[in-house]
Design an enzyme around this catalytic site. Structure first.
Site, PDB file in Angstrom:
ATOM      1  CE  LYS A  89       0.200   0.141   0.621  1.00  0.00           C
ATOM      2  NZ  LYS A  89      -0.396   1.466   0.855  1.00  0.00           N
ATOM      3  NE  ARG A 145      -4.546  -2.637   3.686  1.00  0.00           N
ATOM      4  CZ  ARG A 145      -4.096  -2.301   2.475  1.00  0.00           C
ATOM      5  NH1 ARG A 145      -3.379  -3.107   1.773  1.00  0.00           N
ATOM      6  NH2 ARG A 145      -4.380  -1.129   2.009  1.00  0.00           N
ATOM      7  NE  ARG A 199      -4.392   5.813  -6.343  1.00  0.00           N
ATOM      8  CZ  ARG A 199      -4.193   5.103  -5.251  1.00  0.00           C
ATOM      9  NH1 ARG A 199      -3.026   4.550  -5.020  1.00  0.00           N
ATOM     10  NH2 ARG A 199      -5.164   4.954  -4.381  1.00  0.00           N
ATOM     11  NE  ARG A 230      -7.434   2.323  -5.540  1.00  0.00           N
ATOM     12  CZ  ARG A 230      -6.469   2.005  -4.684  1.00  0.00           C
ATOM     13  NH1 ARG A 230      -5.257   1.761  -5.131  1.00  0.00           N
ATOM     14  NH2 ARG A 230      -6.700   1.941  -3.392  1.00  0.00           N
ATOM     15  NE  ARG A 271      -7.895   3.778   0.540  1.00  0.00           N
ATOM     16  CZ  ARG A 271      -7.510   4.411  -0.576  1.00  0.00           C
ATOM     17  NH1 ARG A 271      -8.344   5.260  -1.165  1.00  0.00           N
ATOM     18  NH2 ARG A 271      -6.337   4.196  -1.083  1.00  0.00           N
TER      19      ARG A 271
HETATM   20  P1  AP5 Z   1       0.575   4.674  -5.001  1.00  0.00           P
HETATM   21  O1  AP5 Z   1       1.885   4.102  -5.401  1.00  0.00           O
HETATM   22  O2  AP5 Z   1      -0.619   4.301  -5.809  1.00  0.00           O
HETATM   23  O3  AP5 Z   1       0.320   4.465  -3.415  1.00  0.00           O
HETATM   24  P2  AP5 Z   1      -0.112   3.183  -2.577  1.00  0.00           P
HETATM   25  O4  AP5 Z   1       0.663   3.231  -1.313  1.00  0.00           O
HETATM   26  O5  AP5 Z   1      -0.023   1.952  -3.421  1.00  0.00           O
HETATM   27  O6  AP5 Z   1      -1.604   3.590  -2.261  1.00  0.00           O
HETATM   28  P3  AP5 Z   1      -2.928   2.732  -2.272  1.00  0.00           P
HETATM   29  O7  AP5 Z   1      -4.045   3.727  -2.243  1.00  0.00           O
HETATM   30  O8  AP5 Z   1      -2.916   1.741  -3.389  1.00  0.00           O
HETATM   31  O9  AP5 Z   1      -2.838   2.008  -0.910  1.00  0.00           O
HETATM   32  P4  AP5 Z   1      -3.981   1.335  -0.152  1.00  0.00           P
HETATM   33  O10 AP5 Z   1      -3.196   0.614   0.854  1.00  0.00           O
HETATM   34  O11 AP5 Z   1      -5.033   2.236   0.347  1.00  0.00           O
HETATM   35  O12 AP5 Z   1      -4.751   0.506  -1.289  1.00  0.00           O
HETATM   36  P5  AP5 Z   1      -4.767  -1.032  -1.685  1.00  0.00           P
HETATM   37  O13 AP5 Z   1      -5.055  -1.127  -3.118  1.00  0.00           O
HETATM   38  O14 AP5 Z   1      -3.561  -1.727  -1.166  1.00  0.00           O
HETATM   39  O15 AP5 Z   1       0.764   6.271  -5.010  1.00  0.00           O
HETATM   40  C1  AP5 Z   1      -0.353   7.108  -4.714  1.00  0.00           C
HETATM   41  C2  AP5 Z   1      -0.330   8.327  -5.635  1.00  0.00           C
HETATM   42  O16 AP5 Z   1       0.805   9.135  -5.301  1.00  0.00           O
HETATM   43  C3  AP5 Z   1      -0.173   8.021  -7.118  1.00  0.00           C
HETATM   44  O17 AP5 Z   1      -0.915   8.955  -7.863  1.00  0.00           O
HETATM   45  C4  AP5 Z   1       1.319   8.191  -7.387  1.00  0.00           C
HETATM   46  O18 AP5 Z   1       1.574   8.565  -8.744  1.00  0.00           O
HETATM   47  C5  AP5 Z   1       1.665   9.301  -6.414  1.00  0.00           C
HETATM   48  N1  AP5 Z   1       3.017   9.200  -5.872  1.00  0.00           N
HETATM   49  C6  AP5 Z   1       3.663   8.077  -5.499  1.00  0.00           C
HETATM   50  N2  AP5 Z   1       4.878   8.373  -5.005  1.00  0.00           N
HETATM   51  C7  AP5 Z   1       4.961   9.745  -5.062  1.00  0.00           C
HETATM   52  C8  AP5 Z   1       5.939  10.683  -4.663  1.00  0.00           C
HETATM   53  N3  AP5 Z   1       7.100  10.285  -4.133  1.00  0.00           N
HETATM   54  N4  AP5 Z   1       5.685  12.001  -4.827  1.00  0.00           N
HETATM   55  C9  AP5 Z   1       4.513  12.402  -5.364  1.00  0.00           C
HETATM   56  N5  AP5 Z   1       3.545  11.571  -5.758  1.00  0.00           N
HETATM   57  C10 AP5 Z   1       3.768  10.260  -5.610  1.00  0.00           C
HETATM   58  O19 AP5 Z   1      -6.011  -1.545  -0.866  1.00  0.00           O
HETATM   59  C11 AP5 Z   1      -7.316  -1.099  -1.178  1.00  0.00           C
HETATM   60  C12 AP5 Z   1      -8.315  -1.755  -0.255  1.00  0.00           C
HETATM   61  O20 AP5 Z   1      -8.306  -3.180  -0.434  1.00  0.00           O
HETATM   62  C13 AP5 Z   1      -8.111  -1.560   1.256  1.00  0.00           C
HETATM   63  O21 AP5 Z   1      -8.662  -0.348   1.691  1.00  0.00           O
HETATM   64  C14 AP5 Z   1      -8.802  -2.796   1.815  1.00  0.00           C
HETATM   65  O22 AP5 Z   1     -10.191  -2.609   1.863  1.00  0.00           O
HETATM   66  C15 AP5 Z   1      -8.504  -3.869   0.788  1.00  0.00           C
HETATM   67  N6  AP5 Z   1      -7.288  -4.634   1.109  1.00  0.00           N
HETATM   68  C16 AP5 Z   1      -6.123  -4.653   0.382  1.00  0.00           C
HETATM   69  N7  AP5 Z   1      -5.211  -5.451   0.975  1.00  0.00           N
HETATM   70  C17 AP5 Z   1      -5.798  -5.936   2.103  1.00  0.00           C
HETATM   71  C18 AP5 Z   1      -5.341  -6.789   3.133  1.00  0.00           C
HETATM   72  N8  AP5 Z   1      -4.106  -7.296   3.155  1.00  0.00           N
HETATM   73  N9  AP5 Z   1      -6.222  -7.085   4.149  1.00  0.00           N
HETATM   74  C19 AP5 Z   1      -7.473  -6.588   4.141  1.00  0.00           C
HETATM   75  N10 AP5 Z   1      -7.955  -5.753   3.199  1.00  0.00           N
HETATM   76  C20 AP5 Z   1      -7.116  -5.439   2.174  1.00  0.00           C
HETATM   77 MG    MG Z   2      -1.441   0.602  -4.217  1.00  0.00          MG
END
Ligand code: AP5
Ligand code: MG
Length: 223
Positions: free
Chosen positions: A13, A88, A127, A162, A173
């Site tokens: 994402k 979410r 990552r 992270r 997660r």
């Molecule tokens: P990356 O692009 O970083 O993936 P991502 O989908 O952004 O993954 P996240 O871990 O950030 O998602 P998340 O939803 O768990 O975390 P968030 O910060 O939103 O890519 C991942 C890796 O893969 C990277 O190393 C990249 O280089 C690699 N990659 C990408 N594309 C690739 C490909 N095609 N091939 C190979 N490698 C690739 O949320 C964190 C926490 O915050 C949650 O757990 C929750 O506690 C809280 N939170 C956030 N938003 C909310 C909400 N709306 N409501 C409640 N709690 C929330």
């Molecule tokens: Mg992310």
């Protein structure tokens, strides 16, 4: 224009949203990044968010919704916004629809990314992210390493892992995603705005390919 990035953790994402921001000039807003910035700064919001994030659980809806409501008022998102990781839950999606309706807006596209679970875990543990909150560039020590180990190519900032990027938390997660977020796929499908894309090495389709396609379509006025 309002674009939502939907998908399990590690599906890309943040990566795809970053490319779309560069190409379209819309602002990427990641609720996860907002929480992490607050944790770094030691704010009350940061302390609260961290207590959920370390367990792989969601931060409560009321807190998260208010952050997005406030963010939507700011001038830098008026041309377009890419919501990365929000909504979410169905309650967050309903709240977003209500807020947008009041402003005469609606969700234009929900980009739902899918990746096989084994690949997700592999990606997450390798990552690294730039710790500079103004940069936050995402790397992968296997797929997309920086030129110099531990240093951001773009801003020279330090690359960190992270706190929630360990195998145990990532499994929690993913479970949280399945239980609370995956119903949004059907929710947005019903609204006719869902677009699902597989991002996987298995089919050789990368985040950049998807972003290029979508940015091209939007620039040509196809949305
Ligand atoms: P990356 O692009 O970083 O993936 P991502 O989908 O952004 O993954 P996240 O871990 O950030 O998602 P998340 O939803 O768990 O975390 P968030 O910060 O939103 O890519 C991942 C890796 O893969 C990277 O190393 C990249 O280089 C690699 N990659 C990408 N594309 C690739 C490909 N095609 N091939 C190979 N490698 C690739 O949320 C964190 C926490 O915050 C949650 O757990 C929750 O506690 C809280 N939170 C956030 N938003 C909310 C909400 N709306 N409501 C409640 N709690 C929330
Ligand atoms: Mg992310």
């Amino acid at each position: 224009m309002i674009i939502i990035m939907l998908g399990a953790p590690g599906t890309g994402k943040g990566t795809v949203a970053g490319f779309l921001e560069q190409q379209l000039g819309f602002k990427q807003v990641s609720t996860g990044d907002i929480f992490r910035k607050n944790i770094q700064e030691g704010t009350e919001l940061g302390k609260l968010a961290n207590s959920y994030m370390v367990k792989g659980e969601l931060v409560p809806d009321d807190v998260t919704i208010q952050i997005v409501v406030d963010r939507l008022e700011q001038p830098d998102v008026q041309k377009g916004i890419i919501l990365d990781g929000f909504p979410r839950t169905v309650a967050q999606a309903e709240a977003l629809n209500t807020i947008l309706a009041k402003k005469g807006q609606k969700v234009d596209m929900v980009l739902n990314l899918t990746t096989p679970e084994e690949e997700i875990i592999e990606r997450i543990v390798s990552r690294r992210v730039c710790e500079n909150p103004e940069c936050k560039t995402i790397y992968n020590t296997i797929m997309n390493p920086p030129k110099q180990e531990g240093i951001c190519d773009k801003c020279g900032g330090k690359l960190i892992q992270r706190q929630d990027d360990n195998e145990e938390t990532i499994k929690a997660r993913i479970a949280t995603y399945m239980e609370q977020t995956s119903p949004l796929v059907a929710y947005y499908q019903k609204q006719g705005v869902l677009r699902t894309e597989e991002v996987s090495q298995r089919i050789g389709r990368l985040g950049k390919d998807i972003a290029d396609d979508i940015a091209g379509e939007i620039k040509n006025g196809n949305h």
